[in-house]
Structure formats: C-alpha cells, structure tokens
Design a protein around this motif. Sequence first.
Motif, short mmCIF file in Angstrom:
data_model
loop_
_atom_site.label_atom_id
_atom_site.label_comp_id
_atom_site.label_asym_id
_atom_site.label_seq_id
_atom_site.Cartn_x
_atom_site.Cartn_y
_atom_site.Cartn_z
N PRO A 1 0.44 -1.19 0.43
CA PRO A 1 0.33 0.14 -0.08
C PRO A 1 0.95 1.73 0.14
O PRO A 1 0.47 2.59 -0.33
N LEU A 2 1.97 1.28 0.51
CA LEU A 2 2.70 2.36 1.10
C LEU A 2 3.88 2.70 -0.92
O LEU A 2 4.71 3.76 -0.35
N THR A 3 3.72 1.74 -2.06
CA THR A 3 5.14 2.54 -3.10
C THR A 3 3.60 1.84 -4.13
O THR A 3 2.69 1.80 -4.62
N ASP A 4 4.90 1.65 -5.34
CA ASP A 4 3.90 0.80 -6.41
C ASP A 4 4.42 -0.18 -6.58
O ASP A 4 4.79 -0.91 -6.95
N SER A 5 2.48 -0.36 -7.02
CA SER A 5 2.41 -1.71 -6.92
C SER A 5 2.35 -2.37 -7.64
O SER A 5 2.43 -3.56 -7.66
N LYS A 6 2.28 -2.19 -9.58
CA LYS A 6 2.79 -2.58 -11.11
C LYS A 6 4.73 -3.60 -10.36
O LYS A 6 4.45 -4.35 -10.49
N ARG A 7 5.11 -2.25 -9.74
CA ARG A 7 6.64 -2.95 -9.37
C ARG A 7 6.78 -4.15 -7.93
O ARG A 7 7.38 -4.73 -8.00
N ILE A 8 5.43 -4.35 -7.56
CA ILE A 8 5.16 -4.84 -6.70
C ILE A 8 5.05 -6.09 -6.99
O ILE A 8 6.42 -7.35 -6.38
N GLU A 9 4.18 -6.31 -8.33
CA GLU A 9 4.32 -7.17 -8.90
C GLU A 9 5.33 -7.69 -9.46
O GLU A 9 5.16 -9.35 -9.94
N GLU A 10 5.75 -7.21 -10.47
CA GLU A 10 7.05 -7.85 -11.16
C GLU A 10 8.86 -8.50 -9.74
O GLU A 10 8.63 -9.53 -10.29
N ILE A 11 8.28 -7.67 -8.68
CA ILE A 11 9.04 -8.65 -7.40
C ILE A 11 8.59 -9.72 -7.42
O ILE A 11 9.59 -11.02 -7.00
N GLN A 12 7.03 -9.95 -6.79
CA GLN A 12 6.75 -11.04 -6.31
C GLN A 12 6.99 -12.23 -7.67
O GLN A 12 7.29 -13.37 -7.55
N GLU A 13 6.53 -11.64 -9.39
CA GLU A 13 6.74 -12.64 -10.31
C GLU A 13 8.78 -13.17 -9.98
O GLU A 13 8.97 -14.54 -10.53
N ASP A 14 9.37 -12.18 -9.93
CA ASP A 14 11.17 -12.46 -9.41
C ASP A 14 11.23 -13.41 -8.62
O ASP A 14 11.40 -14.19 -8.76
N MET A 15 10.47 -12.92 -6.98
CA MET A 15 10.84 -14.30 -6.19
C MET A 15 10.30 -15.63 -6.32
O MET A 15 10.84 -16.85 -6.22
N GLU A 16 9.03 -15.72 -7.34
CA GLU A 16 8.37 -16.92 -7.47
C GLU A 16 9.58 -17.95 -8.63
O GLU A 16 9.40 -18.49 -8.37
N SER A 17 9.96 -17.80 -9.07
CA SER A 17 11.11 -18.57 -10.06
C SER A 17 12.21 -18.23 -9.60
O SER A 17 13.36 -19.01 -9.62
N PHE A 18 12.98 -18.19 -8.37
CA PHE A 18 13.79 -18.38 -7.28
C PHE A 18 13.73 -19.79 -6.36
O PHE A 18 13.19 -19.63 -5.70
N ASN A 19 14.16 -20.66 -7.28
CA ASN A 19 14.00 -21.78 -6.63
C ASN A 19 15.49 -23.20 -7.16
O ASN A 19 15.65 -23.66 -7.50
N ALA A 20 15.88 -21.95 -6.10
CA ALA A 20 17.67 -22.93 -5.51
C ALA A 20 17.66 -23.92 -5.15
O ALA A 20 17.32 -24.23 -3.58
#
Length: 899
Positions: free
Chosen positions: A95-114
Amino acid sequence: MYAKRPVLGEKGIGRLAIAIIGSQVLVLSRARIRGKPSEKTIAAYLHWGFFELPGLNLEDVAIPVREFQGGTLPDRDDVKEMLTEAASTLKRLAPLTDSKRIEEIQEDMESFNADLLEYSKYLGDPSLKDSGCGTHFYIIPADTILDDDIDNRDIGNKATRFEKHLIGFTNTMMPDHASPPMVARFRDHKDLGGPIELIGERAFFTPDEFKTVDHHFLGRFDEFGQFRGEVGIYQMKPENYVLNWSESDGQMTECGPFNLSFAYMQGVARDSLVPPEEHILLKRKLDRHGGLYIYRDGIRVQPYGDSDYDWLDIERNRTLGASYYFYSYRRMLGVIELSQNENGYLTEKAGREGFRENKAYRQLRSILMNFFLQTAGDFFREEGEFADPHVIKKGELNRNAEILRKKEKQARQRKVKFQKDLQGVFANIDELSPKAEAEKLLLAVQHDVGKSLASDIPKRNKAWALMRSEKQAREQLHDLRKKFIVTKPRGVGLSRQLSNEWNSYQAQMELLDSEVFKPTEKEIEAWISDAAREAKVPLNDIVRLNTAVSEHETDALKEVRRLKSEVDTLANDITTIVIDETKNSVRTVTQTVDAIAAKIEHMKQETTDVSKLTIIREKFVDQIMSAYKTESQKLLRLHDQLNLVSTIWEQDGYDSNDLTEALEEELEELKTQRDVNQELAQIGMAIKTISHEFDKTVGALRDGLRILEAWSDANPELNSLYQDIRTNFDHLDEYLTLFTSLDRRLHRTRIDVTGKQIYEFLKKLFQTHFIWHNVTLTATKKFFNTSNRGYPSSLYLPFINLVDNAIFWVQRSHDRPRKITLDADGKDLLVRDNGPGVSARDRENIFAMNFSRKPGGRGMGLPISRETLSRVGLKLTLDPSTHSIKEGAVFRISRHENS
C-alpha cells in the motif's frame, strides 16, 4: 596460520555490484575464527528491487537472515521459508509504494527455486560443507546482458566485459609467481556435460607463454623512480639496465617503490622467435587480453590491464609513430606489483575503477611513461644505445623468412606440377591405357609387316620395309613410354603422401617395363623375325641391332650435351657474379679508407682543437669498421656458399639438393607425426573416458532393468513398456558384447581363433550394414579351416576395418553384385572385394596415418590395423593388381618371415 585477507576497494561496493549480475541473491557465509571453522553458517536473501521502490525508508525493508549448523547447507524448504518471509514484507509494503513494481518483484521471487544441496554436487570446491569456509552468492536468474557476454565471447577477437573484469584476477602470469591469495574462475554449465571454464589460470597468460615471447624486462623502480633490472632482447642473455627518472630531483616519490615485469612479442611472425603456429595463437590471445596489469598484494587493480584503458598513452603514441614509440598493449603481457605497505598513497576509487588521480598516481604514471619512451629508443630504434641486438636479430629473422618464403613458393609450384603430372600418369594407368596402346601398336606392326610381305616388291626391298616398320614401332613404343615418365624435382622435400605416390609411381613403372613395354618390344622383334623367316626374306641382324641401340645413344648424348650447356652457362654466370661482388667489396672499403686518409691529410694544414681529437678518431674508426663489417659479411657468406659447393663435390654420393631434400622431408615428417600424435592422444583419452563411462552406464542399466522387471511382474500395465525397453537394450547390449572381445585387458591369453569364428563375428557385427547396402559376405572352405593363435583383439580389429572399408567401396559397383569374400592362400588370410580397387597412386599411401579417400574418413583404420598385427608377428599388405582387367582390392594377412 592463514594469510591476512587484503582489503579491496571501499564501502562494500563489491557486494553492491552483485546487483548488476542479477536482481536476487542468496548469501551464505561461514567464518574462520582463530583458525577453526565457525559453528554457524549465516544465510540471507535479498531482492535488490526492494531498494528501488519509491517512498520507502531503509528501515522499512526486512532482510530474511537464518543461522544453520556449520558444515551444512540450507535445503529447498529452508530457502522457501526465507522467500516467504520476504514475500510477507513485500505484501506489507504494497500500500505504500508502486503496486506494479511490487507485482514484478513477486514474479521474480517465484522464479527463485534454488536447491543448494544439488548445486554442491556439481560445483564441487570451494564448498561450505563439512569444514569449508568462505562466502557464496547464489544469483537467480542472471541478467540477460551477462548471457550475451558469455554466449557471444567467441564472436570477433575482443574480450567481453565480464572477461575484462575477471581475467587475470590474481597474478599467475609470471614464472615462479607466488601462490595467489585467491583464485577467480568462471564456469559455464551449459548442459548436462562438464562445465566450460571461461575464466581461470588457463584462460589467462601462463608462465610458459611469458617465457616464450621475444623480449623480457624484469626489474624494480626504487623510491626515487630509478629503474634497475635486466633486459633480454630476443631471449638473449639478459643485460643489466639502469634508467633514471628526471623528475625525481633527489626527492622520494609518494607512489613508492614497485616491481615491473613484462614480456613483449613482435607483432609480425617473420620478426619473431615464436614459431608461426604458436605466434598465431598467442597473437589472438594478446589481442584479447594483452596489457600491463597492476596487482596490489597479489590482487588485480581494475581497470589496468584492459587494453581499451590507455592510461599510459601507449596506443595513442603508437598512432603517432609505431617505429618511434614501438610498444603496443596488444603485444605486451606484464605486471606491476604493488603492496599496501610500500604504496599506500596509491588509493583506489570507491567503485574500484582505478586509482585516485593524486600526486602518487601522477608520479607512477610519469615514471612508467618515461620508462616506455626511453626503452623504445634505447632498444628498438636503429640509433639506440642498446639497439644492435634487436636490429641485427630482426634483420636476420627477416632475411631467413624471406629466403624461406621464396624457397617455399618455388618448391610449392614445383610440387604442384609434380603432383599433377603423377596424377595424370596414374589416371592413365588405372584406365589400362599403357596396355591398350601397346597392344594397338603391336597390331599396327603386324598389319604393316603383312602388307609389306604381300606386296610384289623384291625381297631386298621387303627386308628394308620390315626393318623400317620395326624402327618406327620402336620409336612409337619409346614415345609411348616417355608419356608415362615423370621427373622428380631436385632440391624439393616431399610430404609423406607425395613421397608415397612417388614410390608407387616407381613401382608401377617397373611393373609396366616388365609387363608391358619390354614384352611388347620383344614381341615386335620376334614377330618381324618370324615373319621374315617364314617369307624367306633375309634380314641384316647387325643393322637391326645398331638401329635399336642408336636410338638410346642419340637420346643419351643429346641430354648430356643439353645439361653440359646449362651447367657451363650457370658456372659462367656465377663466376661473373663472384668477381663483381669481390671487386665491389674491396672498392667500397678502399674508398672509405682513402676518403678518411684525405680528411686527415687536410687536417694537417689546419689547427685542430685537441679536445676534439677523441671524437674525430672515434668517428673515423666507426666509418672504417662499419664499411669493413658490411663488406666482410657479404664476402664471408659468398665464401661459405662456394666452400659448401666445393666440400659437397668432394664427398661422393650426394649434393646440396640431396641434403635439402632430406632435411625438408624430415621436417615434413616431424610436422605430420606431431599432428598425428596430438590426434591420437586426444582419441586415446576420449576412448578411455568412454570405456569407463560405458562400464558404469551399462552396469547401472542392467541393474535398473532387473528392478523394472520385478515391477512389471507385479504391475501388468508396465509389462509392455518393460518389454520395449528390454528389447532395445538387448539389441544394444549385443553390440557391446561383441566388442568385449576387443578389450585387451580382458584377453591377454593367446587362444586359437578359427576362420569360422571370425566370419560369424563379422556376419553378426555388420548384419544391418549388409542388408542396407545389399552386400554379400562369403567365406571359402579354406578360410573356415584356418586357425591362428593370438589375442582376439589383435585378430578381430583388422578384419572389422577391412570389411567396413570394403562395404563402402563395393557400393561403387553398380553393374554387378556387391561381394566381399574371406579366403585363404596357404597360411595367409585374404579379404577381397569386387569394388573399384585401389588406385596405383594410392597403393603406398593407404597405410599412412590420416590418409583417406573416403568422404569424412580419418585415415586411421589401416595404419592402426597394420601396427596391431605387427605386434603379434603378422603383417597386412595389399596384393598387387594386374594391368589387364578391372578388379577389386585384395588385402593379405600373413606371418612375418622371422615369426
């Protein structure tokens, strides 16, 4: 005790630089405390996108941190838990920042499968498992720009960005270099195979490469900027060299003392001592990574060493005058060694992009620029104080290169013509034209003789007609033979292949003489004698004899007189040249001496300053010695050449051309053998690896199939799948089982191998090939009944190769059934086919390594088969062909005479 880790850069900029590689990182670190590994391994996850979110403070970002038992690694669940914590923080910040950028970061994190445990299996050392210590960064996914750098590194010959930053990270270039404080490697795991090392000691310059190049400068600049060291030009014995820095003014420099070691390679191969093939490879490497690298406490200081960063104006100066400034980064490999203790005023910028341009840096730069300017003048300009070794050696290399170039050009033209002539002769022999033309000539003689005898002319005239016909027939036969004569060029070394063709030609000419030309000449002579006797026409045999011999006398005298004329002309030309050269040399030195004597005589009448006498004397002496040196070298070379001719003439049996041929052929053979040895070594290593992997893989497959069989019995729906896999594996295993008899390690006992066993082995091995190519393999009863005692590996391998070759060549037979026959001749074993046979041109070459007429063939089968048989007392040969019929090849395996 562990060495103290050097501090690199400032403000932790290196950790921040990881953001350039990828947006997400998992950091693992385990410390070494008082020499012992810590009991804890610390892990932290970070997405750099958190710091790019607008409207947030640093304290708003939570970074998941975990502790694990030292010597263990987090598993998938542990990593997932850290990602979940980071995701909850992201959700809180939404709620405090750019929601579109938040979604992009969430997609990145889902790809982090180490999966760190899986990574450790193929990454190997250095590892944080067990007693391992250090810091590891797992960056997933990497930035696409890095992918481009890696995948496009072989396009052109320019280093990519990541190579420029990582290559030569520690000083491993110098001979006897200290053990590096750390090792930088970059491995690309492209597929399921082993990783490719793109950055490492082998990718950088090696100590051997440093020693290989032409010139070496090794020394130290003291605290006043003065250089003391050794310089070796063209790998000659190093000479002491001292160079002052004029800006010192007796004051100690702020940059401090430092070591300089660099080597330099001449850019043109003809000017270099580096062998041409190695020069090409090393030049390519220098174009990519050449430069002067700076190391502080063994760690590279960026960006020095990057040839695009011309901080000493070396490339800039070279554009102003290459002959004057001489040096180029792209021909240089060298290091400047600094230390924190002695060079503390040389401070790096925060981002490790070079030194701050303070007084210490300006002094360092001035000292080195002065060094390269002065050494270019002292060692590499013709008027330089120490330039003689470079000028003389470079001139010698240039002269030798020019001689070799001209010699090679002449030899190449003569060899091309020689090979073309041989090729034409062999083509005629393969088409049976000598036999056909000789038979045609014999028929013409018979026709002429019959016509002469049937005429109404007197017997005496008939006798002259018969002898005229005989004379004409001999001349035509002589001309026919001359059509097949090829002269080997003098003074030209032949390659093994061309030498073998020459040997085949000589053998074929002997065969033609014994089977075609001499029998035809005898038949002509006998036919005319018999015809004259039957017709009762008297012939003068002495006249016939004289006519036959006179042709050879005429040819011999004509050729000798021609050669004498050429030798006389050449001797006169050489005499004229020698006399002119000697006169010119004496005249040149005499004129120099007379000119100086005249100057001295003139000086007697003038008042000369005594202080200048030394300078004038040295000048006059230098002029005399220079003229003497130049002209004496010319005369000595002339003397050596004439002496060589004289010496060789006195030694019976060979001349300079023979010597040249022998040396060139030996060199060609050594080059060929070197290439063969390299190829065989690579193949040997590959076979060893493949054999080892086959053993493991086949064993594992058998075990797996046994387990799968039990499952298929219990689960009928798996039975069909099991049967398909089993059938295909049995087909493969059948081939593998066939080759177990080829493994020498398993069959070191001699056994009796029968012809029938060999036939059944080949029939089974090549069954599919025989069907595909419509080829029939048969064996005679004599072959079945043969028996040879030896190793199966030594007996089967040659037959495999011979039959495999025969399958290929009989496919060229379109007008008859394709047959391969195994036969026996006494104790000899034969493999015959009805293909086109082996050309007369190739009869010697087919047993030479790397010679093949098969498209894509490697030319190794026959020479290896011959060598294999030779080791067990057998020999492999090709039976001679006749000139009367077209036939296939017949290969013979027989016992050595001394076996």
